[in-house]
Design a protein around this motif. Structure first.
Motif, PDB file in Angstrom:
ATOM      1  N   TRP A  91      -5.459 -20.754  18.455  1.00  0.00           N
ATOM      2  CA  TRP A  91      -3.618 -21.547  18.021  1.00  0.00           C
ATOM      3  C   TRP A  91      -3.045 -20.578  17.081  1.00  0.00           C
ATOM      4  CZ3 TRP A  91      -1.848 -22.250  12.995  1.00  0.00           C
ATOM      5  CH2 TRP A  91      -0.902 -23.158  12.890  1.00  0.00           C
ATOM      6  N   THR A  92      -4.015 -19.669  16.223  1.00  0.00           N
ATOM      7  CA  THR A  92      -3.010 -18.627  15.582  1.00  0.00           C
ATOM      8  C   THR A  92      -2.468 -17.908  16.800  1.00  0.00           C
ATOM      9  OG1 THR A  92      -5.017 -18.848  13.809  1.00  0.00           O
ATOM     10  CG2 THR A  92      -3.443 -16.866  14.243  1.00  0.00           C
ATOM     11  N   LEU A  93      -3.136 -17.509  17.644  1.00  0.00           N
ATOM     12  CA  LEU A  93      -2.418 -16.470  18.273  1.00  0.00           C
ATOM     13  C   LEU A  93      -1.677 -16.778  19.382  1.00  0.00           C
ATOM     14  CD1 LEU A  93      -5.748 -15.205  19.846  1.00  0.00           C
ATOM     15  CD2 LEU A  93      -4.950 -13.627  18.981  1.00  0.00           C
ATOM     16  N   ARG A  94      -1.712 -18.048  20.175  1.00  0.00           N
ATOM     17  CA  ARG A  94      -0.540 -18.386  20.646  1.00  0.00           C
ATOM     18  C   ARG A  94       0.704 -19.033  19.649  1.00  0.00           C
ATOM     19  NH1 ARG A  94       1.646 -18.260  24.835  1.00  0.00           N
ATOM     20  NH2 ARG A  94       3.042 -20.470  25.512  1.00  0.00           N
ATOM     21  N   PHE A  95       0.694 -19.955  18.394  1.00  0.00           N
ATOM     22  CA  PHE A  95       1.609 -20.222  17.845  1.00  0.00           C
ATOM     23  C   PHE A  95       2.403 -19.440  16.861  1.00  0.00           C
ATOM     24  CE2 PHE A  95      -0.142 -24.574  18.562  1.00  0.00           C
ATOM     25  CZ  PHE A  95       0.633 -24.512  19.987  1.00  0.00           C
ATOM     26  N   ILE A  96       1.441 -18.561  16.496  1.00  0.00           N
ATOM     27  CA  ILE A  96       1.796 -17.748  15.390  1.00  0.00           C
ATOM     28  C   ILE A  96       1.909 -16.334  15.560  1.00  0.00           C
ATOM     29  CG2 ILE A  96       0.813 -16.166  12.377  1.00  0.00           C
ATOM     30  CD1 ILE A  96       1.311 -19.602  12.822  1.00  0.00           C
ATOM     31  N   LYS A  97       1.437 -15.712  16.486  1.00  0.00           N
ATOM     32  CA  LYS A  97       0.993 -14.754  17.046  1.00  0.00           C
ATOM     33  C   LYS A  97       2.109 -14.531  18.371  1.00  0.00           C
ATOM     34  CE  LYS A  97      -1.015 -12.373  14.123  1.00  0.00           C
ATOM     35  NZ  LYS A  97      -1.126 -11.646  12.631  1.00  0.00           N
ATOM     36  N   LYS A  98       2.278 -15.743  19.385  1.00  0.00           N
ATOM     37  CA  LYS A  98       3.985 -15.977  19.777  1.00  0.00           C
ATOM     38  C   LYS A  98       3.123 -15.195  21.100  1.00  0.00           C
ATOM     39  CE  LYS A  98       6.100 -18.066  17.326  1.00  0.00           C
ATOM     40  NZ  LYS A  98       6.194 -19.914  17.905  1.00  0.00           N
ATOM     41  N   ILE A  99       1.134 -14.602  21.382  1.00  0.00           N
ATOM     42  CA  ILE A  99       1.531 -14.250  22.825  1.00  0.00           C
ATOM     43  C   ILE A  99       0.851 -15.000  23.929  1.00  0.00           C
ATOM     44  CG2 ILE A  99       0.211 -12.336  21.263  1.00  0.00           C
ATOM     45  CD1 ILE A  99      -2.594 -13.091  21.741  1.00  0.00           C
ATOM     46  N   SER A 100       0.803 -14.738  25.058  1.00  0.00           N
ATOM     47  CA  SER A 100       0.364 -15.007  26.203  1.00  0.00           C
ATOM     48  C   SER A 100      -0.951 -15.708  26.480  1.00  0.00           C
ATOM     49  CB  SER A 100       1.161 -14.418  27.460  1.00  0.00           C
ATOM     50  OG  SER A 100      -0.065 -13.646  27.847  1.00  0.00           O
ATOM     51  N   TYR A 101      -0.963 -16.976  27.160  1.00  0.00           N
ATOM     52  CA  TYR A 101      -2.008 -17.248  27.353  1.00  0.00           C
ATOM     53  C   TYR A 101      -3.073 -16.505  28.354  1.00  0.00           C
ATOM     54  CZ  TYR A 101       0.556 -21.526  27.543  1.00  0.00           C
ATOM     55  OH  TYR A 101       1.708 -22.551  27.576  1.00  0.00           O
ATOM     56  N   ALA A 102      -3.076 -14.856  28.591  1.00  0.00           N
ATOM     57  CA  ALA A 102      -3.889 -14.607  29.586  1.00  0.00           C
ATOM     58  C   ALA A 102      -3.861 -13.317  28.743  1.00  0.00           C
ATOM     59  CB  ALA A 102      -3.038 -13.390  30.476  1.00  0.00           C
ATOM     60  N   ILE A 104      -4.716 -14.368  25.584  1.00  0.00           N
ATOM     61  CA  ILE A 104      -5.250 -15.161  24.268  1.00  0.00           C
ATOM     62  C   ILE A 104      -6.832 -14.787  25.186  1.00  0.00           C
ATOM     63  CG2 ILE A 104      -6.187 -17.580  23.410  1.00  0.00           C
ATOM     64  CD1 ILE A 104      -3.219 -17.590  23.215  1.00  0.00           C
ATOM     65  N   GLN A 105      -6.655 -15.489  26.550  1.00  0.00           N
ATOM     66  CA  GLN A 105      -7.962 -15.546  26.829  1.00  0.00           C
ATOM     67  C   GLN A 105      -8.473 -14.441  26.793  1.00  0.00           C
ATOM     68  OE1 GLN A 105      -7.950 -15.231  31.314  1.00  0.00           O
ATOM     69  NE2 GLN A 105     -10.010 -16.813  31.505  1.00  0.00           N
ATOM     70  N   SER A 106      -8.017 -12.468  27.210  1.00  0.00           N
ATOM     71  CA  SER A 106      -9.049 -11.217  26.716  1.00  0.00           C
ATOM     72  C   SER A 106      -9.388 -11.388  25.408  1.00  0.00           C
ATOM     73  CB  SER A 106      -8.089 -10.283  27.077  1.00  0.00           C
ATOM     74  OG  SER A 106      -6.984 -10.408  26.663  1.00  0.00           O
ATOM     75  N   ILE A 107      -9.221 -11.956  24.281  1.00  0.00           N
ATOM     76  CA  ILE A 107      -9.356 -12.006  23.083  1.00  0.00           C
ATOM     77  C   ILE A 107     -10.542 -12.736  22.307  1.00  0.00           C
ATOM     78  CG2 ILE A 107      -8.554 -11.974  20.668  1.00  0.00           C
ATOM     79  CD1 ILE A 107      -5.712 -11.039  21.283  1.00  0.00           C
ATOM     80  N   ILE A 108     -10.188 -14.088  22.785  1.00  0.00           N
ATOM     81  CA  ILE A 108     -11.526 -14.694  22.198  1.00  0.00           C
ATOM     82  C   ILE A 108     -12.728 -15.175  23.869  1.00  0.00           C
ATOM     83  CG2 ILE A 108      -9.408 -15.648  20.974  1.00  0.00           C
ATOM     84  CD1 ILE A 108      -9.376 -18.518  23.426  1.00  0.00           C
ATOM     85  N   SER A 109     -12.354 -15.155  24.806  1.00  0.00           N
ATOM     86  CA  SER A 109     -13.151 -15.234  25.967  1.00  0.00           C
ATOM     87  C   SER A 109     -14.228 -14.497  26.183  1.00  0.00           C
ATOM     88  CB  SER A 109     -12.488 -14.930  27.093  1.00  0.00           C
ATOM     89  OG  SER A 109     -13.710 -15.497  28.501  1.00  0.00           O
ATOM     90  N   TYR A 110     -15.843 -14.753  26.165  1.00  0.00           N
ATOM     91  CA  TYR A 110     -16.863 -13.852  25.983  1.00  0.00           C
ATOM     92  C   TYR A 110     -17.557 -14.159  27.494  1.00  0.00           C
ATOM     93  CZ  TYR A 110     -15.022 -12.213  21.808  1.00  0.00           C
ATOM     94  OH  TYR A 110     -14.889 -11.725  21.113  1.00  0.00           O
ATOM     95  N   ASP A 111     -18.151 -13.289  28.231  1.00  0.00           N
ATOM     96  CA  ASP A 111     -18.853 -13.448  29.430  1.00  0.00           C
ATOM     97  C   ASP A 111     -19.951 -13.732  28.881  1.00  0.00           C
ATOM     98  OD1 ASP A 111     -16.844 -12.374  31.058  1.00  0.00           O
ATOM     99  OD2 ASP A 111     -17.760 -10.649  31.436  1.00  0.00           O
TER     100      ASP A 111
END
Length: 198
Positions: A91-102, A104-111
């Protein structure tokens, strides 16, 4: 149905207290106000950054109306397997930092936990958009009832919906919890409790 309560700061603290023993819950039925009684448990998965944990969710029964309720810790949102810390980060990355879905995915996603798809992040965004206005209204009503600060509503006119939400959330927290610091790293559990009341 689901009842959301604070039952520990994290999955680890929840499990240390309630792995085998249910929480002491003295609540009444939200529908008919009769006393609820313990009614077993089930297990569900909860995903943190790099770990999937199975935790017990305790159930309660209302003998008057026959409804059962699951007592969910506030660090888990209903029907979401990811812990609220991950949802808050997205939520913070999308609405406050205004970054793209891709991004966000690379930041919060873990294998280790199977990853998080862009579709899932978009679904979280849709969920938030559905609740956003109701949450802002709820916070506004709470502040109008509890605060004598007439500048609050004026200040929010200059902000985006998400900035308004954060502004009101901090203001209401300070009124309701004057002796506790605002949980900037974990405000989503409190939002989860608020959403449950809408």
């Amino acid at each position: 149905m689901i009842i959301i309560r604070y039952l520990g700061k994290s999955i680890k603290s929840y499990l240390s207290n309630y792995q085998e023993v249910p929480p002491c819950f003295e609540g009444n039925c939200p529908d008919c106000d009769h006393k609820l009684y313990r009614h077993g448990k089930y297990f569900r998965s909860a995903i943190t950054k790099k770990k999937i944990t199975w935790i017990p969710i305790y159930r309660f029964l209302c003998p008057a109306c026959g409804k059962t309720f699951s007592l969910l810790p506030d660090f888990l949102l209903p029907y979401q397997i990811h812990a609220s810390a991950i949802l808050q980060r997205a939520w913070t990355l999308r609405f406050i930092k205004k970054i793209s879905y891709a991004q966000i995915q690379s930041i919060i996603s873990y294998d280790e936990t199977g990853g998080i798809s862009v579709k899932t992040i978009k679904r979280w965004e849709r969920f938030w958009k559905q609740k956003e206005n109701d949450l802002i209204d709820l916070l506004n009503r709470g502040l109008v009832e509890l605060s004598s600060d007439s500048t609050i509503l004026y200040m929010t006119k200059k902000l985006s919906d998400q900035q308004t939400f954060l502004y009101l959330l901090r203001k209401l927290w300070k009124i309701l919890h004057p002796d506790r610091p605002y949980p900037i790293c974990g405000f989503f559990p409190w939002i989860n409790q608020l959403i449950n009341k809408i």
